[in-house]
Scaffold this active site. Sequence first.
Site, PDB file in Angstrom:
ATOM      1  N   TYR A 143      -4.257   1.534  -8.778  1.00  0.00           N
ATOM      2  CA  TYR A 143      -2.959   1.384  -8.105  1.00  0.00           C
ATOM      3  C   TYR A 143      -1.846   1.111  -9.109  1.00  0.00           C
ATOM      4  O   TYR A 143      -0.881   1.852  -9.187  1.00  0.00           O
ATOM      5  CB  TYR A 143      -3.046   0.249  -7.086  1.00  0.00           C
ATOM      6  N   GLU A 145      -1.674   1.149 -12.528  1.00  0.00           N
ATOM      7  CA  GLU A 145      -1.449   2.122 -13.607  1.00  0.00           C
ATOM      8  C   GLU A 145      -0.913   3.445 -13.059  1.00  0.00           C
ATOM      9  O   GLU A 145      -0.086   4.101 -13.696  1.00  0.00           O
ATOM     10  CB  GLU A 145      -2.739   2.369 -14.406  1.00  0.00           C
ATOM     11  N   PRO A 270      -3.000 -11.343  -9.764  1.00  0.00           N
ATOM     12  CA  PRO A 270      -1.876 -11.962 -10.494  1.00  0.00           C
ATOM     13  C   PRO A 270      -1.660 -13.421 -10.076  1.00  0.00           C
ATOM     14  O   PRO A 270      -1.740 -13.755  -8.891  1.00  0.00           O
ATOM     15  CB  PRO A 270      -0.688 -11.098 -10.095  1.00  0.00           C
TER      16      PRO A 270
HETATM   17  P1  NAD Z   1       0.853   1.694   4.205  1.00  0.00           P
HETATM   18  O1  NAD Z   1      -0.557   1.795   3.739  1.00  0.00           O
HETATM   19  O2  NAD Z   1       1.126   1.119   5.543  1.00  0.00           O
HETATM   20  O3  NAD Z   1       1.567   3.123   4.171  1.00  0.00           O
HETATM   21  C1  NAD Z   1       1.194   4.158   3.312  1.00  0.00           C
HETATM   22  C2  NAD Z   1       1.282   5.459   4.076  1.00  0.00           C
HETATM   23  O4  NAD Z   1       0.942   6.549   3.194  1.00  0.00           O
HETATM   24  C3  NAD Z   1       0.273   5.547   5.234  1.00  0.00           C
HETATM   25  O5  NAD Z   1       0.930   6.027   6.390  1.00  0.00           O
HETATM   26  C4  NAD Z   1      -0.797   6.502   4.733  1.00  0.00           C
HETATM   27  O6  NAD Z   1      -1.467   7.156   5.780  1.00  0.00           O
HETATM   28  C5  NAD Z   1       0.030   7.412   3.856  1.00  0.00           C
HETATM   29  N1  NAD Z   1      -0.781   8.098   2.824  1.00  0.00           N
HETATM   30  C6  NAD Z   1      -1.668   7.539   1.956  1.00  0.00           C
HETATM   31  N2  NAD Z   1      -2.213   8.487   1.165  1.00  0.00           N
HETATM   32  C7  NAD Z   1      -1.638   9.666   1.520  1.00  0.00           C
HETATM   33  C8  NAD Z   1      -1.792  11.012   1.071  1.00  0.00           C
HETATM   34  N3  NAD Z   1      -2.647  11.336   0.088  1.00  0.00           N
HETATM   35  N4  NAD Z   1      -1.058  11.975   1.679  1.00  0.00           N
HETATM   36  C9  NAD Z   1      -0.195  11.675   2.683  1.00  0.00           C
HETATM   37  N5  NAD Z   1      -0.018  10.419   3.149  1.00  0.00           N
HETATM   38  C10 NAD Z   1      -0.729   9.427   2.573  1.00  0.00           C
HETATM   39  O7  NAD Z   1       1.627   0.887   3.067  1.00  0.00           O
HETATM   40  P2  NAD Z   1       3.112   0.308   3.038  1.00  0.00           P
HETATM   41  O8  NAD Z   1       3.016  -1.160   2.925  1.00  0.00           O
HETATM   42  O9  NAD Z   1       3.922   0.900   4.131  1.00  0.00           O
HETATM   43  O10 NAD Z   1       3.600   0.868   1.637  1.00  0.00           O
HETATM   44  C11 NAD Z   1       4.423   2.004   1.536  1.00  0.00           C
HETATM   45  C12 NAD Z   1       4.782   2.236   0.076  1.00  0.00           C
HETATM   46  O11 NAD Z   1       5.437   1.091  -0.470  1.00  0.00           O
HETATM   47  C13 NAD Z   1       3.563   2.514  -0.812  1.00  0.00           C
HETATM   48  O12 NAD Z   1       3.905   3.507  -1.761  1.00  0.00           O
HETATM   49  C14 NAD Z   1       3.341   1.201  -1.525  1.00  0.00           C
HETATM   50  O13 NAD Z   1       2.755   1.371  -2.782  1.00  0.00           O
HETATM   51  C15 NAD Z   1       4.765   0.664  -1.637  1.00  0.00           C
HETATM   52  N6  NAD Z   1       4.759  -0.816  -1.726  1.00  0.00           N
HETATM   53  C16 NAD Z   1       4.565  -1.579  -0.620  1.00  0.00           C
HETATM   54  C17 NAD Z   1       4.534  -2.966  -0.746  1.00  0.00           C
HETATM   55  C18 NAD Z   1       4.341  -3.860   0.446  1.00  0.00           C
HETATM   56  O14 NAD Z   1       4.274  -5.076   0.256  1.00  0.00           O
HETATM   57  N7  NAD Z   1       4.280  -3.377   1.655  1.00  0.00           N
HETATM   58  C19 NAD Z   1       4.686  -3.562  -1.996  1.00  0.00           C
HETATM   59  C20 NAD Z   1       4.857  -2.737  -3.106  1.00  0.00           C
HETATM   60  C21 NAD Z   1       4.912  -1.351  -2.957  1.00  0.00           C
HETATM   61  N1  UDP Z   2      -5.295 -13.396  -0.444  1.00  0.00           N
HETATM   62  C1  UDP Z   2      -5.956 -14.475   0.114  1.00  0.00           C
HETATM   63  N2  UDP Z   2      -6.623 -14.276   1.282  1.00  0.00           N
HETATM   64  C2  UDP Z   2      -6.640 -13.086   1.940  1.00  0.00           C
HETATM   65  C3  UDP Z   2      -5.958 -11.987   1.364  1.00  0.00           C
HETATM   66  C4  UDP Z   2      -5.300 -12.174   0.161  1.00  0.00           C
HETATM   67  O1  UDP Z   2      -5.969 -15.584  -0.432  1.00  0.00           O
HETATM   68  O2  UDP Z   2      -7.271 -13.018   2.995  1.00  0.00           O
HETATM   69  C5  UDP Z   2      -4.549 -13.613  -1.699  1.00  0.00           C
HETATM   70  C6  UDP Z   2      -4.846 -12.601  -2.810  1.00  0.00           C
HETATM   71  O3  UDP Z   2      -5.947 -13.023  -3.588  1.00  0.00           O
HETATM   72  C7  UDP Z   2      -3.535 -12.645  -3.595  1.00  0.00           C
HETATM   73  C8  UDP Z   2      -2.465 -12.927  -2.506  1.00  0.00           C
HETATM   74  O4  UDP Z   2      -3.177 -13.474  -1.407  1.00  0.00           O
HETATM   75  O5  UDP Z   2      -3.529 -13.713  -4.501  1.00  0.00           O
HETATM   76  C9  UDP Z   2      -1.710 -11.684  -2.056  1.00  0.00           C
HETATM   77  O6  UDP Z   2      -2.675 -10.692  -1.728  1.00  0.00           O
HETATM   78  P1  UDP Z   2      -2.276  -9.297  -1.079  1.00  0.00           P
HETATM   79  O7  UDP Z   2      -3.512  -8.497  -1.009  1.00  0.00           O
HETATM   80  O8  UDP Z   2      -1.501  -9.526   0.160  1.00  0.00           O
HETATM   81  O9  UDP Z   2      -1.233  -8.665  -2.111  1.00  0.00           O
HETATM   82  P2  UDP Z   2      -1.202  -8.484  -3.703  1.00  0.00           P
HETATM   83  O10 UDP Z   2      -2.345  -9.229  -4.332  1.00  0.00           O
HETATM   84  O11 UDP Z   2      -1.301  -7.034  -3.902  1.00  0.00           O
HETATM   85  O12 UDP Z   2       0.084  -9.097  -4.080  1.00  0.00           O
END
Ligand code: NAD
Ligand code: UDP
Length: 308
Positions: A143, A145, A270
């Site tokens: 994810y 990288e 992290p």
């Molecule tokens: P999510 O998993 O709800 O949404 C991702 C969407 O992409 C889904 O609808 C999934 O079906 C679609 N998808 C996945 N692989 C696909 C493919 N190969 N072809 C077509 N569609 C595909 O996640 P989200 O939380 O809505 O995140 C959306 C974006 O924001 C992502 O790129 C994620 O990396 C980025 N992002 C989200 C967060 C967060 O906290 N929600 C944080 C950092 C980055």
């Molecule tokens: N985490 C936790 N319990 C859970 C799910 C996640 O303690 O049931 C922790 C996880 O280890 C991380 C933080 O919550 O330290 C955020 O995790 P999440 O998967 O939401 O996002 P990311 O690690 O990608 O920031």
Amino acid sequence: MRILVTGGAGFVGSHLIDRLMEAGHEVICLDNFYTGTKRNILKWIDHPYFEMIRHDITEPIRVEVDQIYHLACPASPVHYQYNAVKTVKTSVLGTLNMLGLAKRLKARFFLASTSEIYGDPHVHPQQEDYWGNVNPIGIRSCYDESKRLAETLSFDYHRQNGVDIRIARIFNTYGPRMLENDGRVVSNFIVQSLKGIPLTVYGDGSQTRSFCYVSDLVEGFIRLMNGDHTGPVNLGNPGEYTILQLAEKIQEMVNPEAKIKFEPLPQDDPKQRQPDITRAKTWLGWEPTIPLTEGLKLTIEDFKARMV
Ligand code: NAD
Ligand code: UDP
């Protein structure tokens, strides 16, 4: 405008589509439904300005649009690690395909990047000029990288082909429509406390995250896309909490009877994360408006309604 949203049936993408449709744009939603659902976009399905295409972005596609919001990629560690190779393909080949499309169409291209590109940061809070501390061969690497490479590709298409890019580095975002089995911390704790089962805190819960409510994030997306700065720009809420504090807060709000249990900390988790949002404030006039308690209340209500 005609706007393509990849990953539009997902959590963040569907909230973005709501905003774009409400503003009167024509929207094409492209999704393979890996973690997205039709339910998230159901209200627009019969709308004449809305189109849904089931498509995997690792394959090229031809559509005609003015702007591309590129969000397609699983975001929860549980989902992106389930098929790590596929995650790399989605993030790298998928971004390559969408940048190729943007180049052909001369469309503006927005990349949903992530705070994960900072890895387990040595600088706190994280500013955009920090290059990060990322393990290239760990279980999160598929994810973080590949998102780093997606940023590289975006800047190379920009420099080499003049593609008009925007890059948002998104910090942990939560809100209604997160999947019940999403695996991310906010949804896990809400689902567990609603079910009356123990909240699973990984490690000792001293690691921190900063949680942004989804409507604030979407506002930041729209300002970045329609402004003059390519970015990268951090979008997140600087309010920082330990995971144990978050568990106790949700326990108190949903079910004080629910227990907390400690489970092993996943590899490369992290230790701390907080966005420095100076750039977003000065470039976009943006900052979050929804405090954690208020956002959690709205999210809990949504889960309650879905889980009855
Ligand atoms: P999510 O998993 O709800 O949404 C991702 C969407 O992409 C889904 O609808 C999934 O079906 C679609 N998808 C996945 N692989 C696909 C493919 N190969 N072809 C077509 N569609 C595909 O996640 P989200 O939380 O809505 O995140 C959306 C974006 O924001 C992502 O790129 C994620 O990396 C980025 N992002 C989200 C967060 C967060 O906290 N929600 C944080 C950092 C980055
Ligand atoms: N985490 C936790 N319990 C859970 C799910 C996640 O303690 O049931 C922790 C996880 O280890 C991380 C933080 O919550 O330290 C955020 O995790 P999440 O998967 O939401 O996002 P990311 O690690 O990608 O920031």
